[in-house]
Scaffold this active site. Structure first.
Site, PDB file in Angstrom:
ATOM      1  CD  GLU A 254      -1.658   2.141   2.250  1.00 18.95           C
ATOM      2  OE1 GLU A 254      -1.021   3.146   1.843  1.00 18.95           O
ATOM      3  OE2 GLU A 254      -2.028   2.001   3.419  1.00 18.95           O
ATOM      4  CB  CYS A 293      -0.955   6.656   2.189  1.00 18.57           C
ATOM      5  SG  CYS A 293      -2.201   5.810   3.181  1.00 18.57           S
TER       6      CYS A 293
END
Length: 590
Positions: A254, A293
């Site tokens: 990720e 993120c």
């Protein structure tokens, strides 16, 4: 304070002085961390044997109740986590996302027990007939992998980053070795200490490496699962580790991505959606000081509204109070350390080569702290007028309170601009036009792991652009890493091995604990009404006396159910149908 590593059933400080970790607000040393002297091979073996064996004996129901008990326990200890979270530069809102958001993952995964059997394994899908006579069938079962989940996490969410992952692998019956980023591992270590003290999780089911993890992946094998959260550069490096490729170790990445949001052409100034858009973008730029993120890096706006958006966002960002989060007037804290400030500032300068400044404040004031000691930075808003021709804005990420406005002409062009990021964790569109939202979602979905369609109808309860949810997948294609995390049952399955079982229906019934059509009956039994639930066995069968259904039964059931469909009640209307006379109700037969 020298942080410990919880491995092999006890705390180990490491054999050297360790790496110093600094307070994001004061610049003072918070702790040191080191993994020197640890044997990573022994740590993984301990998890596979001690922790793995204990978890695999537990049923899904027991694992779910374990997660619920842990969540309830950690909520009683949250005050200490908030106090230490201050050192990461987080405001109270930032800490709430990290701490209570992380504990919320435990609650959410605990609730999944309702979707699983009271067994240590799971029967997947439907049986497949494999022979003409029915004596040979196949079915899939899913069992916990007999390895460990190795979680390599980023610095920005020291609590959420750990709990959103371990909640899933523990539910699956797989132990974890957590390797948080050193910059904020002191907060992770504090929570792990409380988890171990609680005794709720079996010994060996959770181990922590606070120091560096070089060499850890040298010891993973084909039964292990590795997850990584962080930069795409580091993630690709780890994904290509020789041991990962040699043993086909599942690797979920990720990675930080250039996430985008789109303002619908209908959402002009004066509409609720325009105001909602400005509020959402400002929040995504400033929450966690932009160190997310999922933060919005690209603001895709209709050409005719660029000036309006620029003014409104500049005004909103100018109101951002920067400083010590302990001061109630502060709305944005600091980056994690001075080095990160340098990296973000360098990336801002790189972006400026193809973009112009809309808002920045290099002479910003800091409330309640020393600007020279803390890792403070002000929000920056840029404008790139040629997003389809420019590459920098789609490839350079300043991991801080930085975003760029990109003009578009028509929704197809907005979709094309969003796709230039080559894969992201999330995108969003703010519009009151559901058809416009549909066109964007369908056109852009292949390039994004999650898309939020936001309007005033959902705004009150929406969790926002940047919040992944435990029961939905988190991840994205391309630059975002190509992986998935969480996602309810989908996430649990990442830590399980699917195995096709073939055999006679009676055999597959015994293996799966689900009766398979064609399997032998267990008929020599006491009447089921004379048994307790836990005494019943799969395959026990009671064959009752035959019963002839007559027309009066059908009429009576029609009156009770009020189902007067003509096939049940009107024999004269059956000409030309497949029926020759009245048909009994399906529910009556049942």
């Amino acid at each position: 304070m020298k942080l410990g590593n919880y491995v092999l059933g006890s705390w180990h400080e490491g054999t050297d002085e360790g790496k110093p970790l600094f307070h994001a607000i004061t610049g003072e040393k918070v702790a040191t961390a080191t993994s020197a002297g640890l044997n990573f091979g022994d740590i993984l073996h301990y998890g596979r044997t001690k922790g793995g064996q204990a978890l695999r004996k537990m049923t899904f129901q027991e694992r779910g109740l374990m997660l619920k008990a842990l969540a309830l326990h950690l909520m009683t200890k949250k005050k200490s986590y908030y106090e230490l979270s201050w050192a990461t530069g987080a405001t109270k809102v930032d800490s709430w996302i990290d701490i209570e958001g992380g504990i919320g993952n435990l609650f959410a995964n605990a609730s999944l027990r309702k979707q699983f059997p009271d067994l240590p394994y799971y029967v997947d899908g439907e049986a497949a007939p494999l022979s003409k006579g029915g004596s040979f069938i196949g079915h899939h079962i899913m069992v916990p992998k007999q390895g460990v989940a190795v979680h390599i996490n980023a610095f920005n969410f020291p609590v959420w980053g750990m709990l959103e992952k371990v909640a899933v692998n523990l539910m699956a019956g797989v132990p974890a070795v957590v390797k948080p980023a050193e910059q904020t591992c002191y907060l992770t270590a504090l929570m792990v200490e409380e988890i171990i003290k609680s005794g709720i999780v079996p010994e060996g089911a959770l181990q922590l490496i606070s120091g560096q993890g070089q060499g850890l992946l040298d010891h993973v094998d084909m039964q292990d699962v590795v997850t990584f959260t962080g930069s795409a550069f580091t993630g690709k490096k780890l994904k290509n580790h020789p041991n990962i490729t040699e043993h086909s170790v599942p690797f979920t990445m990720e990675a930080d991505s250039l996430n985008s949001t789109v303002l619908g052409e209908d959402a002009v100034p004066g509409t609720p959606e325009f105001d909602l858009f400005i509020k959402e973008v400002r929040k995504e730029i400033t929450v966690k000081c932009g160190q997310k993120c999922t933060a919005i890096r690209r603001i895709i706006v209709p050409e005719k509204l660029v000036e309006d958006v620029s003014k409104a966002l500049s005004k909103a960002l100018a109101k951002t109070t920067i400083g010590d989060p302990d001061n109630e007037t502060v709305r944005m804290g600091a980056l994690i350390n001075k080095k990160q400030v340098e990296v973000v500032e360098a990336n801002i300068e790189a972006l400026k080569k193809s973009s112009q400044v809309v808002y920045e404040n290099k002479d910003f004031d800091v409330v309640g702290a020393d600007k020279t000691k803390g890792s403070f930075i002000a929000p920056t808003l840029l404008l790139n007028e040629s997003p389809l021709e420019s590459d920098d804005v789609h490839t350079i990420e300043a991991f801080g309170p930085v975003s760029t406005i990109l003009p578009y002409n028509g929704i197809d062009e907005a979709i094309a601009i969003s796709k230039k990021g080559l894969g992201s964790l999330c995108s969003s569109i703010v519009t009151a036009d559901d058809q416009l939202a549909k066109k964007y979602v369908i056109g852009a979905a292949a390039y994004h792991g999650r898309i939020l369609a936001l309007n005033m109808d959902s705004a009150k309860e929406s969790t926002g652009h940047g919040s992944p949810m435990p029961l939905l997948t988190h991840g994205g294609p391309g630059r975002a890493g190509g992986g998935e995390e969480m996602g309810g049952k989908r996430g649990v399955f990442h830590y399980m091995q699917r195995c096709a079982v073939q055999g006679h229906p009676t055999t597959v019934t015994e293996v799966s604990n689900v009766y398979q059509y064609g399997g032998k009956y267990k008929e020599d039994i006491a009447h089921p009404f004379s048994k307790h639930w836990e005494e019943l066995e799969i395959g026990e069968t009671l064959i009752t006396a035959k019963r002839t259904i007559i027309e009066a039964d059908i009429v009576n059931f029609a009156n009770v159910s009020w189902d007067h469909f003509y096939a049940h009640t009107d024999a004269t209307s059956l000409d030309g149908t497949i029926f020759e006379q009245r048909v009994a109700h399906g529910y009556f037969i049942l």
